[in-house]
Design an enzyme around this catalytic site. Sequence first.
Site: not given
Ligand code: DGT
Ligand code: MG
Length: 369
Positions: A204, A206, A293
Amino acid sequence: PVSKDKDALSTVAPYACQRQTPLIHHNSKITDALEILGKAASFQGSEVRSLAFARAASVLKSLPCKLQSIEEAKNLVWCGGHCQTVIQEILEDGVCHEVEVLKNSEQYQCMELLTSIFGVGVRTAERWYNDGVRKLSDLADLHIKLTAEQKAGIEHYTDLKQPVTRDEAERVESLITRALDRFVPGLRITMTGGFRRGKQQGHDVDFLITHPDEEALNGLLEKSVNWMDSQGLLLYHHTKARSHVQTRRRSTHMDGHETCYAIFALPNHDSLKAESGDFTSSGACRWRAVRVDLVVAPYEEYPYALLGWTGSKHFERELRRFSWHEKNLSLNSHGLYNVEKECSIPATSEEEIFVLLGLQYVPPPYRNA
Ligand code: DGT
Ligand code: MG
């Protein structure tokens, strides 16, 4: 350099937030295997075992060199007997038997498929599996009740399964910047998550949004999301209102920022160039679905929100664990709370938060724990 590397193996710091973990490392064959075991443990409802594998994988990701022998692994923190067996098999045979069996099992494959749907967690996937769901079409055939989020996730499954590229993430950034700017100029909009850590693709995109004037943020998300919706840019959106978070409790997961979970219809390059402005007609390949997000944080919480939303998930978990166990401070995406003195500790930058925690600063590209 050999003896230096050996030293490095026995002196790995125990918390991931005390280490530098690059995106590209030297032991991916082993960490992939450990992460599959961790995922399987979480599918079986064992968070403790899942966490143990995540910790071991994270240690290996931070090593400055490729593990050469099982002897080296024996000195590593968090690498217990089970992990050592996995490491030994991979070093000797190139594969780990247990992992191969798991990967090929129907239950693992099915749980992997179901949890990859937007809006489906482990519990739901398990329930569906027990109800006999084995493939996506079974959901309709078995009349499984779906939330609006899950319906959207299934409708756009093929697009959402395809990783978002950095180029696509940047196009989303310019779209939302334009949309938000219509309502409030001077916002600070930061791409967080994996892209901030240097990943070239993600599941996704963010974004963290803030403004020095807190009043300016009131109603901003609703207005801009409605506007994007009216422009045909959104396939799904759901906004979670800001909730009051008790910082004094050790609330590790519950963060209460106003957040919009959306699926964007990202126009492709050609339709952007055409400047027709009408993205609603879904002609062949005019757009593709992308998960986005949007998080809104008050200005004074921004450094904590930035740190909290940059990840990786394991890095975040470790930061919070370190704060609590080593410093008796409660950390989340809103702030840092001194439990004894019952007061929160302000910070103006991520660097300052690391100083407050007595940690060496870890730049985002080295938070890939
Ligand atoms: P990806 O799978 O390539 O999108 O990898 P990331 O590291 O971008 O993972 P993602 O998008 O699930 O989440 C981004 C970061 O945001 C993650 O490392 C922790 C944080 N995060 C995710 N969901 C929540 C939430 O509901 N609350 C808070 N505070 N942080 C969150
Ligand atoms: Mg992400």
